[in-house]
Design an enzyme around this catalytic site. Sequence first.
Site, mmCIF file in Angstrom:
data_model
loop_
_atom_site.group_PDB
_atom_site.id
_atom_site.type_symbol
_atom_site.label_atom_id
_atom_site.label_comp_id
_atom_site.label_asym_id
_atom_site.label_seq_id
_atom_site.Cartn_x
_atom_site.Cartn_y
_atom_site.Cartn_z
ATOM 1 N N HIS A 120 0.816 -1.221 0.000
ATOM 2 C CA HIS A 120 0.000 0.000 0.000
ATOM 3 C C HIS A 120 0.851 1.273 0.000
ATOM 4 O O HIS A 120 0.327 2.358 0.161
ATOM 5 C CB HIS A 120 -0.947 0.009 1.207
ATOM 6 N N ALA A 234 -0.382 -8.733 19.339
ATOM 7 C CA ALA A 234 0.766 -9.189 18.549
ATOM 8 C C ALA A 234 2.063 -9.174 19.363
ATOM 9 O O ALA A 234 2.850 -10.118 19.299
ATOM 10 C CB ALA A 234 0.905 -8.316 17.303
HETATM 11 P P1 NAD Z 1 -7.843 -3.054 10.009
HETATM 12 O O1 NAD Z 1 -7.843 -1.713 10.664
HETATM 13 O O2 NAD Z 1 -8.910 -3.384 9.059
HETATM 14 O O3 NAD Z 1 -7.833 -4.218 11.106
HETATM 15 C C1 NAD Z 1 -6.898 -4.264 12.126
HETATM 16 C C2 NAD Z 1 -6.857 -5.682 12.678
HETATM 17 O O4 NAD Z 1 -5.893 -5.744 13.721
HETATM 18 C C3 NAD Z 1 -8.182 -6.177 13.270
HETATM 19 O O5 NAD Z 1 -8.439 -7.473 12.786
HETATM 20 C C4 NAD Z 1 -7.916 -6.180 14.793
HETATM 21 O O6 NAD Z 1 -8.632 -7.212 15.455
HETATM 22 C C5 NAD Z 1 -6.433 -6.438 14.837
HETATM 23 N N1 NAD Z 1 -5.731 -5.911 16.021
HETATM 24 C C6 NAD Z 1 -5.967 -4.772 16.713
HETATM 25 N N2 NAD Z 1 -5.072 -4.625 17.701
HETATM 26 C C7 NAD Z 1 -4.235 -5.684 17.631
HETATM 27 C C8 NAD Z 1 -3.089 -6.096 18.350
HETATM 28 N N3 NAD Z 1 -2.597 -5.367 19.393
HETATM 29 N N4 NAD Z 1 -2.464 -7.238 18.003
HETATM 30 C C9 NAD Z 1 -2.931 -8.004 16.968
HETATM 31 N N5 NAD Z 1 -4.021 -7.668 16.236
HETATM 32 C C10 NAD Z 1 -4.665 -6.516 16.566
HETATM 33 O O7 NAD Z 1 -6.401 -3.182 9.408
HETATM 34 P P2 NAD Z 1 -5.946 -3.798 8.069
HETATM 35 O O8 NAD Z 1 -6.622 -5.089 7.828
HETATM 36 O O9 NAD Z 1 -4.484 -3.744 8.080
HETATM 37 O O10 NAD Z 1 -6.498 -2.763 6.967
HETATM 38 C C11 NAD Z 1 -6.406 -1.390 7.110
HETATM 39 C C12 NAD Z 1 -5.651 -0.745 5.956
HETATM 40 O O11 NAD Z 1 -5.431 0.596 6.329
HETATM 41 C C13 NAD Z 1 -4.288 -1.325 5.758
HETATM 42 O O12 NAD Z 1 -4.327 -2.033 4.582
HETATM 43 C C14 NAD Z 1 -3.328 -0.144 5.712
HETATM 44 O O13 NAD Z 1 -3.079 0.221 4.376
HETATM 45 C C15 NAD Z 1 -4.066 0.989 6.316
HETATM 46 N N6 NAD Z 1 -3.642 1.347 7.664
HETATM 47 C C16 NAD Z 1 -2.303 1.323 7.971
HETATM 48 C C17 NAD Z 1 -1.888 1.647 9.243
HETATM 49 C C18 NAD Z 1 -0.421 1.576 9.559
HETATM 50 O O14 NAD Z 1 0.395 1.719 8.646
HETATM 51 N N7 NAD Z 1 -0.031 1.317 10.813
HETATM 52 C C19 NAD Z 1 -2.825 2.020 10.230
HETATM 53 C C20 NAD Z 1 -4.188 2.054 9.871
HETATM 54 C C21 NAD Z 1 -4.573 1.708 8.578
#
Ligand code: NAD
Length: 250
Positions: A120, A234
Amino acid sequence: MDNNNFHSAAELILNSSFTSLFSGAGISVESGIPPFRGEGGIWGKYDPKYLDINFFKDKPEESWQVIREIFYDSSLNVNPNSAHNFFSRLETNGLLQVLITQNIDDLHRRSGSYNVIEIHGSVKKLICISCRLKSNFNKNIFENLPPKCSNCGSILKPDFIFFGEPLPAYEFSTAIENSKKSDLQIIVGTSGEVFPASKIPFTAKDEGAKIIEINTTRSNYTDTITDIFLEGKAGDICSRLSDLIFTENK
Ligand code: NAD
Ligand code: ZN
């Protein structure tokens, strides 16, 4: 938490010959970056329209202000956590061949991982919406938003994908190829709701990979393709796996 599951997961990691990681926003939550969905999720606070490419082209300054709050204020001031560090350690020890991430926060690379495919994009770069020239992100851009292209004068956007934009073709096809080659894929912190990225683990499974999943809640993968589900944060789960793999196997 079932001890047997941890031992089976550690065994699989130690005995697989090509292991890939597929990570999502959940892996960075313990670093202080909120995910999109669920508790404390970004969509509870912000309107997704700011990440729509058409809205951005129409009102780049407004979009940039919100993007700065969501992605830059957080990702510039946080650090990789024990989950990122575990995967870089696996890679260094020849136990992980490739990291495929949906995240744009650069935390896998900052934790020392090398073979990272960012499907992404990343906060580290900017791209011109007209001539597509890429440049490095520099926080001085916030002094005068929106930033402008040094080549053609048009608007620069972060080099990560917005709603309405296609995935970078090379990164996506490389991610699929590597998934097909995998005999083990570890899925961490992803809901599996963002298409087409979400289909990557299904490709791995179709070609015979075992799937270990780490998540605080069940996802679209848990009851469809997951072989071993490790439920929890995680950072906690990876610390426990790290002890099993690197301490008990010495
Ligand atoms: P999502 O927001 O759809 O889902 C997050 C997932 O992480 C959920 O299934 C949740 O249950 C799980 N989760 C939450 N806290 C956790 C923890 N401490 N340990 C393990 N699991 C945990 O995220 P997605 O599926 O990655 O999709 C969102 C999209 O948005 C991504 O593809 C990305 O491009 C973007 N995004 C990126 C960031 C980043 O770079 N950190 C942050 C937000 C969104
Ligand atoms: Zn340009």
